[in-house]
Design an enzyme around this catalytic site. Structure first.
Site, PDB file in Angstrom:
ATOM      1  N   GLU A 173      -6.044   6.837  -0.649  1.00  0.00           N
ATOM      2  CA  GLU A 173      -6.440   5.836  -0.118  1.00  0.00           C
ATOM      3  C   GLU A 173      -7.316   4.907  -1.051  1.00  0.00           C
ATOM      4  OE1 GLU A 173      -4.030   5.054   2.913  1.00  0.00           O
ATOM      5  OE2 GLU A 173      -3.253   6.859   2.122  1.00  0.00           O
ATOM      6  N   HIS A 194       1.778   3.879  -3.211  1.00  0.00           N
ATOM      7  CA  HIS A 194       1.485   5.559  -2.803  1.00  0.00           C
ATOM      8  C   HIS A 194       2.947   6.600  -3.170  1.00  0.00           C
ATOM      9  CE1 HIS A 194      -1.829   6.338  -0.380  1.00  0.00           C
ATOM     10  NE2 HIS A 194      -1.580   6.119   0.751  1.00  0.00           N
ATOM     11  N   HIS A 230       0.974  -1.377  -0.397  1.00  0.00           N
ATOM     12  CA  HIS A 230      -0.232   0.048  -0.451  1.00  0.00           C
ATOM     13  C   HIS A 230       1.206   1.131  -0.170  1.00  0.00           C
ATOM     14  CE1 HIS A 230      -3.703   2.250   1.580  1.00  0.00           C
ATOM     15  NE2 HIS A 230      -2.129   3.211   2.049  1.00  0.00           N
ATOM     16  N   GLU A 231       1.838   1.473   1.228  1.00  0.00           N
ATOM     17  CA  GLU A 231       2.742   2.563   0.961  1.00  0.00           C
ATOM     18  C   GLU A 231       3.552   2.239  -0.269  1.00  0.00           C
ATOM     19  OE1 GLU A 231       2.223   4.597   2.952  1.00  0.00           O
ATOM     20  OE2 GLU A 231       1.390   2.916   4.248  1.00  0.00           O
TER      21      GLU A 231
END
Length: 293
Positions: free
Chosen positions: A209, A138, A134-135
Site C-alpha cells: 500500500e 498496484h 493508486h490502483e
C-alpha cells in the site's frame, strides 16, 4: 534492482510458503508430506494466478462498465494508464454506497479496476484520479497477483490447521501417530501457523500500500489529492462498511479496522493517518524542490 519493499514481500511470501510445506509434512507425518505441501503451494499459486480477477470481482458483485456508460471515468482511467505506462484495464462498477476501489488481475494485460458508486459520489475529480492512480500502480507492480497468491496460501494454511485440529480431537492424523510425540509442534500448526499466516498476509498488504501511494503521487504529480481522498474514505468507510469476502479485503484501497491494541496487528492496510502523513510530507518536498528551467 529490487527495492526494500520488493525484498520484504519476497521474504514474507517465502515464509508463508514454508509454513504450508511444514503443514503438509506434519499432516502426513513423513517426508512425503513435504512434497504434498510443495504441490499444494504450487496448485494454490497457479489457481490464484489464473482466477484471481474472477474471484475478486464476483466477491463484490462488480459489473463491467462500457465507455458510453461512464465516459468521464473511462477517459480518466485511459489517461492515467498511459501515464503509468500500462495497458488500460477493464473497468467495473460495484453497486454499493460504501466508498472504495480495488484492482485485480494476474498481470497488466489481464487487469481490472473496480470502483463503487459511493467513491464516485464522494470524491472530487482530482481525488478520484489519485485513487485510480493508486490502483493502477498496484497493477503496474503486479501487487494484485502477489495478494491473490498470498491470500490463497494463507487460506490453505488455515485449512490444514483445521484438518489437524480434527485429527487431534478424534484420533491421530497419521498412521504412525508422529504428531503425538510433539504436542508443541501440533499446537503451532493448529493455532500459531494460521495466525502467523494471517499476520504475514497483512504485512505484505501494508508494504504494498505504501508503494502504491507513492506510485499515485508519481503518476498524478499531486500527492495531496490522494491524501485528501484517503481522509474522506477513512471517515465514510467506518459509517458504510464494504460487504464482501473478507479474504479479498487487502485489495481495497481502505479497509477500516480499529487501530487500538492488538487489533492493529490485523489491519490489512497501514494506518490511514500514517499514509496521509507520508503523502503530505512528499507534497512538501515536491514544493521545496526548485523546478528545472
Amino acid at each position: 534492482m529490487f527495492g526494500i519493499n520488493e525484498i520484504k514481500t519476497a521474504a514474507l511470501l517465502g515464509l508463508l510458503s514454508g509454513l504450508l510445506v511444514l503443514g503438509g509434512y506434519y499432516l502426513v507425518g513423513n517426508e512425503q508430506g513435504l512434497y504434498l505441501g510443495l504441490a499444494f503451494a504450487a496448485a494454490s499459486s497457479f489457481s490464484s494466478w489464473y482466477y484471481s480477477d474472477k474471484a475478486a470481482l464476483a466477491a463484490y458483485n462488480a459489473q463491467p462498465i462500457e465507455r458510453q456508460q461512464a465516459p468521464e471515468l473511462y477517459d480518466m482511467v485511459a489517461s492515467l494508464s498511459a501515464k503509468a505506462g500500462i495497458p488500460m484495464p477493464k473497468l467495473f462498477f460495484v453497486p454499493t454506497k460504501s466508498p472504495n476501489a480495488f484492482a485485480t488481475g494476474r498481470d497488466p494485460e489481464h487487469a481490472a479496476v473496480a470502483v463503487t458508486q459511493g467513491i464516485v459520489d464522494l470524491l472530487l475529480r482530482e481525488e478520484l484520479e489519485g485513487v485510480l492512480a493508486h490502483e493502477l500502480t498496484h497493477v503496474r507492480n503486479r501487487d494484485t497477483l502477489t495478494q491473490a497468491v498470498v491470500g490463497t496460501i494463507a487460506g490453505a494454511i488455515t485449512f490444514l490447521g483445521r484438518i489437524l485440529t480434527f485429527g487431534a480431537l478424534y484420533g491421530p492424523v497419521t498412521r504412525d501417530n508422529r504428531q503425538a510425540s510433539n504436542p508443541f509442534g501440533l499446537l503451532f500448526l493448529i493455532v500459531l501457523a494460521p495466525l502467523t499466516a494471517a499476520l504475514i498476509q497483512f504485512g505484505i498488504s501494508r508494504t504494498r500500500e505504501y508503494s502504491a501511494d507513492l506510485g499515485s503521487a508519481e503518476i498524478t504529480g499531486n500527492p495531496e489529492a490522494l491524501a485528501s481522498a484517503l481522509e474522506k474514505l477513512e471517515a465514510m468507510g467506518h459509517q458504510i462498511p464494504m460487504n464482501g469476502n473478507p479474504a479479498m479485503s487487502p485489495l481495497l484501497i481502505v479497509n477500516p479496522l480499529s487501530t487500538k491494541g492488538l487489533q492493529s496487528l490485523f489491519r490489512t492496510h497501514p494506518p490511514t493517518e500514517e499514509r496521509i502523513r507520508r503523502l503530505l510530507e512528499l507534497a512538501k518536498q515536491k514544493q521545496a524542490t526548485p523546478v528545472a528551467a
